[in-house]
Design a protein around this motif. Structure first.
Motif, PDB file in Angstrom:
ATOM      1  N   UNK A 109       1.001  -1.120  -0.051  1.00 18.64           N
ATOM      2  CA  UNK A 109      -0.293  -0.449  -0.270  1.00 18.64           C
ATOM      3  C   UNK A 109       0.974   1.253   0.200  1.00 18.64           C
ATOM      4  N   UNK A 110       0.230   2.328  -0.341  1.00 17.18           N
ATOM      5  CA  UNK A 110       0.994   3.638  -0.260  1.00 17.18           C
ATOM      6  C   UNK A 110       1.257   3.727   1.645  1.00 17.18           C
ATOM      7  N   UNK A 111       2.138   3.415   2.187  1.00 18.65           N
ATOM      8  CA  UNK A 111       1.948   3.751   3.767  1.00 18.65           C
ATOM      9  C   UNK A 111       3.017   4.313   3.927  1.00 18.65           C
ATOM     10  N   UNK A 112       4.061   4.875   5.118  1.00 17.89           N
ATOM     11  CA  UNK A 112       5.169   5.032   5.322  1.00 17.89           C
ATOM     12  C   UNK A 112       5.444   4.213   6.658  1.00 17.89           C
TER      13      UNK A 112
END
Lengths: 275, 275
Positions: free
Chosen positions: A250-253
């Motif tokens: 996913x688009x995660x940090x």
């Protein structure tokens, strides 16, 4: 003049942050609410003197509440968030396309109102058509729901003030009944350095109700001790049995498929607390 | 009167701790040294205004400097600690019976003296016959040592004051040459929230010198952000290839064989820093 906000995280220890602007400081029906701008962490929501979220580090908490449970359940369609009026957990939930509906039950409408106004990066998905926002008592909502949700997330304040009942055994029993037959719940369960008794008690209570109980951790700089725990209770699916090679990036940090497993490996003294 | 010690961990953020007694507050030849008693964390060593160690949380740092490297090297006999005058890393090293000699090179004799006097739980092994204590410049000791140590641990202060040269590329080159042909080094490398540039630079420098470079993390409540990183450079042995089922369970409170692997799984934004 320099203005510093200090949170006493224990009677003898705290954090202190330089404040550049105070947008809100008021007593709502339920708690003291402040919305500050800080030099180091950006905008900051403070409830009853405790940092709830900041622009700089909010991603850790919100990702780590949402993704481990949602990637453990094979098909989470109906998701409930208790608390979480800032909308950060909702934003992360919506990254999962199989979620049809995410219900948010926040007791304090002012948290939602000011988060929408001052924290748009966090609250931006609260008006998404897949989201239903209820300003209501989460405890009552749980008690009235039966066999309804695939995943329930408890995004509460500390166990003082309006959130105190959310750390009681009866609440976890209610969550069990509000979940479908293979449901999963996750709750933030404070830190092991200053609140070891709480973690021990919650783990014990949840183990009496759910067959699968797992505790994981994450680093949140503005929360006491910097190490936050989350407790997951599950009727059927074990987060440690997930094939992490099948988790999409996913688009995660903070969260990653690799961390999905590693976050459950706790320091030895924390392992001992939750055994 | 209430006395609170505040460390500004950045210009706009800090921690604050209630002080019950001040044993030492003096300027040594190298730095400002304070030895305090605090209500929350017990006795605390402060150098140049920065918390170095406390009785309550010291075990995290000392265990996590010592054990990952010592359980990666198959036969560590000669071990060097640069800095670390409080003796905590030495105490952990001595838990490994195969270590024949542990050399400590601390530039500031006052750190050793006051740690022996006020922190006996930490410094208690400094007089062990397997330990050699040198009050000397660690940088020079490294430059003068060739092919001598199996493991080198850099237990320094932040990259300001006397420790600044210990974060330079030339120092890592010296460490490479001071190590035997299958040697390993590990250094504390600050936190990813406020010092991301430092971590990026150190990782890059070490990768130009060592064939195997791994970064791991640990939660230390009294260090900035609560998440501390450690960088390991190795000539031959990879910490991730260790068969953790063969690691014995030491008497530890943070490190465990399970954490030996998990600590190397970093949050995504930290992975990105060290890639």
């Amino acid at each position: 003049m320099e203005l510093w906000f200090t949170e006493k995280q224990t009677p003898a220890f705290g954090i202190t942050a330089k404040v550049t602007e105070t947008f809100v400081a008021e007593k709502t029906e339920f708690q003291d609410l402040a919305m500050l701008d800080t030099e180091e962490f950006g905008r900051m929501l403070v409830l009853d003197g405790m940092v709830m979220t900041t622009i700089k580090d909010e991603f850790v908490y919100h990702e780590m509440v949402a993704h481990p449970a949602l990637f453990t359940h094979p098909n989470p369609k109906q998701v409930l968030v208790v608390g979480g009026g800032d909308g950060g957990v909702i934003r992360e939930i919506l990254k999962h396309p199989e979620v049809e509906k995410a219900v948010l039950v926040e007791i304090d409408g002012k948290v939602i109102e000011y988060s929408k106004k001052y924290l748009p990066e966090i609250s931006g998905e609260l008006d998404n058509p897949r989201v239903e926002v209820l300003v209501n008592d989460g405890y009552m909502h749980i008690i009235e729901s039966k066999n309804q949700y695939d995943v329930i997330m408890v995004d509460s304040t500390e166990p003082v003030g309006p959130a105190a009942p959310l750390f009681e055994r009866g609440f976890y029993q209610g969550i069990y009944e509000a979940l479908r037959e293979d449901g999963i719940f996750v709750a933030q369960t404070d830190n092991p350095w200053f609140k070891s008794d709480l973690i021990r008690k919650v783990t014990k209570d949840v183990k009496e109700i759910f067959p699968i109980v797992r505790v994981y951790g994450a680093n949140i700089p503005t929360y006491p001790s910097g190490l936050w725990t989350f407790t997951m209770g599950s009727k059927a699916h074990d987060p440690l049995q997930v094939d992490i090679s099948k988790i999409p990036e996913l688009q995660t940090k903070y969260y990653s498929p690799r961390l999905h497993q590693a976050a459950f490996v706790l320091p030895k003294f924390v392992e001992d607390l939750v055994r």
